[in-house]
Design an enzyme around this catalytic site. Structure first.
Site, PDB file in Angstrom:
ATOM      1  N   GLY A  51      48.313  38.220  41.400  1.00 39.97           N
ATOM      2  CA  GLY A  51      47.640  38.004  40.122  1.00 39.97           C
ATOM      3  C   GLY A  51      48.534  37.783  38.924  1.00 39.97           C
ATOM      4  N   ASP A 110      42.887  48.190  35.986  1.00 44.90           N
ATOM      5  CA  ASP A 110      41.523  48.705  36.122  1.00 44.90           C
ATOM      6  C   ASP A 110      41.560  50.237  36.097  1.00 44.90           C
ATOM      7  OD1 ASP A 110      39.776  46.347  36.553  1.00 44.90           O
ATOM      8  OD2 ASP A 110      40.994  46.044  38.338  1.00 44.90           O
ATOM      9  N   LYS A 138      41.278  47.382  31.261  1.00 49.67           N
ATOM     10  CA  LYS A 138      39.863  47.781  31.157  1.00 49.67           C
ATOM     11  C   LYS A 138      39.831  49.281  30.857  1.00 49.67           C
ATOM     12  CE  LYS A 138      38.116  44.483  34.585  1.00 49.67           C
ATOM     13  NZ  LYS A 138      37.407  44.379  35.878  1.00 49.67           N
ATOM     14  N   PHE A 159      33.767  41.997  36.042  1.00 44.85           N
ATOM     15  CA  PHE A 159      34.584  41.316  37.034  1.00 44.85           C
ATOM     16  C   PHE A 159      34.968  39.934  36.519  1.00 44.85           C
ATOM     17  CE2 PHE A 159      35.576  39.292  41.134  1.00 44.85           C
ATOM     18  CZ  PHE A 159      36.537  40.204  41.559  1.00 44.85           C
ATOM     19  N   ASP A 166      41.656  36.632  40.872  1.00 37.46           N
ATOM     20  CA  ASP A 166      40.862  35.915  41.857  1.00 37.46           C
ATOM     21  C   ASP A 166      39.660  36.731  42.322  1.00 37.46           C
ATOM     22  OD1 ASP A 166      41.589  36.779  45.156  1.00 37.46           O
ATOM     23  OD2 ASP A 166      42.429  37.861  43.464  1.00 37.46           O
TER      24      ASP A 166
END
Length: 187
Positions: A51, A110, A138, A159, A166
């Site tokens: 990512g 996250d 987040k 999301f 991805d």
């Protein structure tokens, strides 16, 4: 600004959360902060695959500080959309990081569980310093507080895909970050 419904936006994208221009501007701002903090030192950027590739490439080009690059691949998601907290190293670093100034480059934070594990792992290798730069975080998804020195954007606990992020290895190549329609990943 790119609009949903444009031919450049796949129909699976519900909305554009961050435009290509907003990302580009924020990457330049983050690079300026890093340059100021690391003046006179070389940085080893450690990108967390897959990512962080887009972000790391753009950040490295925006930095004026000398950098070298390494990559590490870890997994705590499997095929899920949320972290399990159980971390596996899929690809380790190719060189020692002892006495180096390491800047871990993350696409998104996250729960913080994977990053917390990764930082413990990095620190055990004896670097001169370890800091984190993340394009997105987040805050509402955090299960553990992890020190992140540089954060591009705080976003909602939704999301998102694009700019390296991805779902099932798709959408990484989008130049923006978009909210994926729930019906795509809840099938």
């Amino acid at each position: 600004m790119i609009d949903v419904g444009s031919p450049d936006v796949p129909p699976e994208i519900e909305s554009v959360v961050m435009s290509e221009q907003a990302i580009s501007e924020r990457v330049r701002e983050l690079a300026a902060q890093v340059d100021a903090d690391y003046a006179g030192r070389e940085i080893l950027l450690v990108g967390v695959l897959k990512g962080a590739v887009m972000f790391m490439a753009d950040l490295a080009r925006a930095l004026r500080t000398p950098v070298s690059m390494e990559f590490m691949a870890v997994s705590s998601y499997g095929s899920s959309t949320s972290s399990s907290g159980v971390v596996r190293i899929l690809k380790d670093l190719d060189r020692e990081i002892a006495d180096k100034h390491v800047l871990v480059v993350e696409d998104i934070i996250d729960s913080g569980l994977t990053l917390s594990w990764l930082l413990r792992n990095m620190r055990s290798r004896g670097p001169a310093s370890v800091e984190v730069v993340a394009l997105m975080r987040k805050p509402d998804a955090a299960k553990i507080e992890v020190p992140v020195k540089y954060v591009g954007f705080d976003i909602a606990n939704e999301f998102v895909v694009g700019y390296g992020l991805d779902y099932a290895e798709r959408y990484r190549d989008l130049p923006f970050v978009g909210l994926l329609r729930p019906e795509v990943y809840t099938v």
